[in-house]
Design a protein around this motif. Structure first.
Motif, mmCIF file in Angstrom:
data_model
loop_
_atom_site.group_PDB
_atom_site.id
_atom_site.type_symbol
_atom_site.label_atom_id
_atom_site.label_comp_id
_atom_site.label_asym_id
_atom_site.label_seq_id
_atom_site.Cartn_x
_atom_site.Cartn_y
_atom_site.Cartn_z
ATOM 1 N N ILE A 1 3.779 5.759 -5.646
ATOM 2 C CA ILE A 1 3.642 5.885 -7.093
ATOM 3 C C ILE A 1 2.688 7.021 -7.442
ATOM 4 O O ILE A 1 2.950 7.838 -8.338
ATOM 5 C CB ILE A 1 3.152 4.554 -7.704
ATOM 6 N N VAL A 2 1.562 7.123 -6.714
ATOM 7 C CA VAL A 2 0.596 8.197 -6.956
ATOM 8 C C VAL A 2 1.240 9.561 -6.679
ATOM 9 O O VAL A 2 1.094 10.512 -7.466
ATOM 10 C CB VAL A 2 -0.660 8.009 -6.076
ATOM 11 N N CYS A 3 1.966 9.653 -5.548
ATOM 12 C CA CYS A 3 2.637 10.923 -5.203
ATOM 13 C C CYS A 3 3.669 11.312 -6.258
ATOM 14 O O CYS A 3 3.769 12.481 -6.646
ATOM 15 C CB CYS A 3 3.317 10.791 -3.844
ATOM 16 N N THR A 4 4.427 10.319 -6.736
ATOM 17 C CA THR A 4 5.452 10.600 -7.747
ATOM 18 C C THR A 4 4.823 11.050 -9.054
ATOM 19 O O THR A 4 5.357 11.931 -9.748
ATOM 20 C CB THR A 4 6.324 9.353 -7.984
ATOM 21 N N LEU A 5 3.684 10.471 -9.410
ATOM 22 C CA LEU A 5 2.965 10.907 -10.606
ATOM 23 C C LEU A 5 2.546 12.375 -10.485
ATOM 24 O O LEU A 5 2.626 13.131 -11.466
ATOM 25 C CB LEU A 5 1.740 10.024 -10.837
ATOM 26 N N LEU A 6 2.110 12.780 -9.291
ATOM 27 C CA LEU A 6 1.746 14.184 -9.067
ATOM 28 C C LEU A 6 2.963 15.099 -9.254
ATOM 29 O O LEU A 6 2.867 16.148 -9.900
ATOM 30 C CB LEU A 6 1.189 14.356 -7.647
ATOM 31 N N TRP B 1 0.823 -1.206 0.000
ATOM 32 C CA TRP B 1 0.000 0.000 0.000
ATOM 33 C C TRP B 1 0.867 1.271 0.000
ATOM 34 O O TRP B 1 0.550 2.245 -0.687
ATOM 35 C CB TRP B 1 -0.930 0.016 1.215
ATOM 36 N N ALA C 1 2.295 1.761 -3.470
ATOM 37 C CA ALA C 1 1.258 2.267 -4.373
ATOM 38 C C ALA C 1 1.010 3.757 -4.119
ATOM 39 O O ALA C 1 0.849 4.554 -5.057
ATOM 40 C CB ALA C 1 -0.030 1.470 -4.188
ATOM 41 N N PHE C 2 0.995 4.133 -2.829
ATOM 42 C CA PHE C 2 0.828 5.546 -2.456
ATOM 43 C C PHE C 2 1.992 6.383 -3.002
ATOM 44 O O PHE C 2 1.796 7.498 -3.501
ATOM 45 C CB PHE C 2 0.754 5.658 -0.932
ATOM 46 N N LEU D 1 9.435 6.102 -10.498
ATOM 47 C CA LEU D 1 8.221 5.322 -10.743
ATOM 48 C C LEU D 1 8.573 3.846 -10.962
ATOM 49 O O LEU D 1 7.894 2.945 -10.458
ATOM 50 C CB LEU D 1 7.477 5.869 -11.967
ATOM 51 N N ASN E 1 9.631 2.241 -7.490
ATOM 52 C CA ASN E 1 8.510 1.891 -6.622
ATOM 53 C C ASN E 1 7.751 0.683 -7.151
ATOM 54 O O ASN E 1 7.268 -0.150 -6.377
ATOM 55 C CB ASN E 1 7.565 3.086 -6.479
#
Length: 300
Positions: free
Chosen positions: A125-130, A119, A122-123, A158, A161
């Protein structure tokens, strides 16, 4: 434009450091709870990320200062010195991570709370995308080299992770060596990036010439002026964001000094239109007849 550049670059840096700080807290919690070597690798990389981003922010502020009496060519090389410092720091951290991964490979330990690591990754990855999305927006509007390099680095994160996710999953179903393998892989990735940073920093400090394609475009831009008969003795280098260009242009010997000066100004203006304003140009005017004599003597 300078004001917009300053605001966007500062916003990008502060936003990046804020998001990475949140990721560091989450990864530290997950590593302490699970004991995952791959998660430690991801945590190490995030610590390096925020260190590099903070150093880049501080050094860039200094490097962009205008030239003064003690630094007549500006402060751009401070960025290269910081790069060498970052490379040394990253090398030590990557070696520590590699030793930890090898030790876990020899003495594997079952992971606890592996679902937590999943988890958190995954979190991350979302932060890095931002972070990448904001940086790409800033790069599009400013063409900042520092932000562009940071964006490339976070795009690589990315993949890191994602590798942690796979490593934790494989370890949780019995393949304990997978976690260590991915940790060692992260260390190799860090060392590779360290080498690239050190090489680029050394090139700036050693005044390496600009890429050949840029020099070809530069000569073509200069030669397009109808009064320029030739270009020679082109020399280039880069210090931080500022590019330094020196060259001789061959002009008709019947031109007055004022006309030759005007042509040089027009050539410089065209170069800045093509290559941007962050450029320092030094032009020397040669009578075309003297240039031809020099070429003939060299041939003989």
């Amino acid at each position: 434009m300078p004001r917009q550049y300053d605001v966007l670059v500062r916003f990008s840096s502060l936003f990046t450091m804020a998001i990475v700080s949140i990721m560091i807290a989450a990864k530290a919690w997950a590593w302490l709870a699970s004991g995952s070597a791959a998660m430690l690798g991801s945590l190490t990389d995030s610590l390096l990320d925020i260190s590099a981003s903070m150093m880049s922010f501080l050094v860039l502020s200094y490097a962009l200062r205008p030239a003064d009496n003690e630094h007549r060519f500006g402060h751009g090389k401070a960025e290269a010195l910081a790069g060498l410092g970052q490379a040394a720091f990253i090398s030590g951290s990557a070696c520590f991570l590699a030793f930890h991964g090898i030790e876990r490979l020899i003495n594997p330990v079952p992971l606890a709370q592996s679902i937590l690591g999943v988890w958190v990754s995954a979190f991350a990855i979302v932060c890095t995308l931002l972070v990448v999305a904001v940086q790409q927006y800033v790069v599009k509007h400013t063409e900042s080299i520092a932000v562009k390099a940071d964006s490339l680095h976070y795009k690589g994160d990315l993949l890191l992770n994602a590798a942690v996710l796979v490593g934790i999953y494989l370890a949780s179903i019995g393949y304990l060596f997978a976690d260590s393998i991915f940790a060692i892989g992260v260390a190799i990735y860090l060392l590779f990036n360290c080498w690239e940073i050190a090489k680029e920093s050394a090139n700036h400090l050693m005044d390496k010439e600009l890429p050949d394609e840029e020099k070809v475009q530069l000569v073509a831009t200069i030669s397009k002026h109808p009064d320029v008969h030739g270009v020679h003795d082109l020399r280039t280098r880069q210090s931080g964001k500022l590019k330094f260009i020196q060259f001789h242009i061959e002009l008709d010997q019947t031109l007055s000094l004022q006309q030759a000066h005007s042509i040089s100004d027009q050539v410089c203006k065209k170069i800045r239109t093509v290559f941007g304003e962050h450029i320092d140009i030094m032009v020397h005017q040669d009578p075309v007849s003297i240039s031809e004599e020099v070429c003939d003597s060299q041939k003989s």
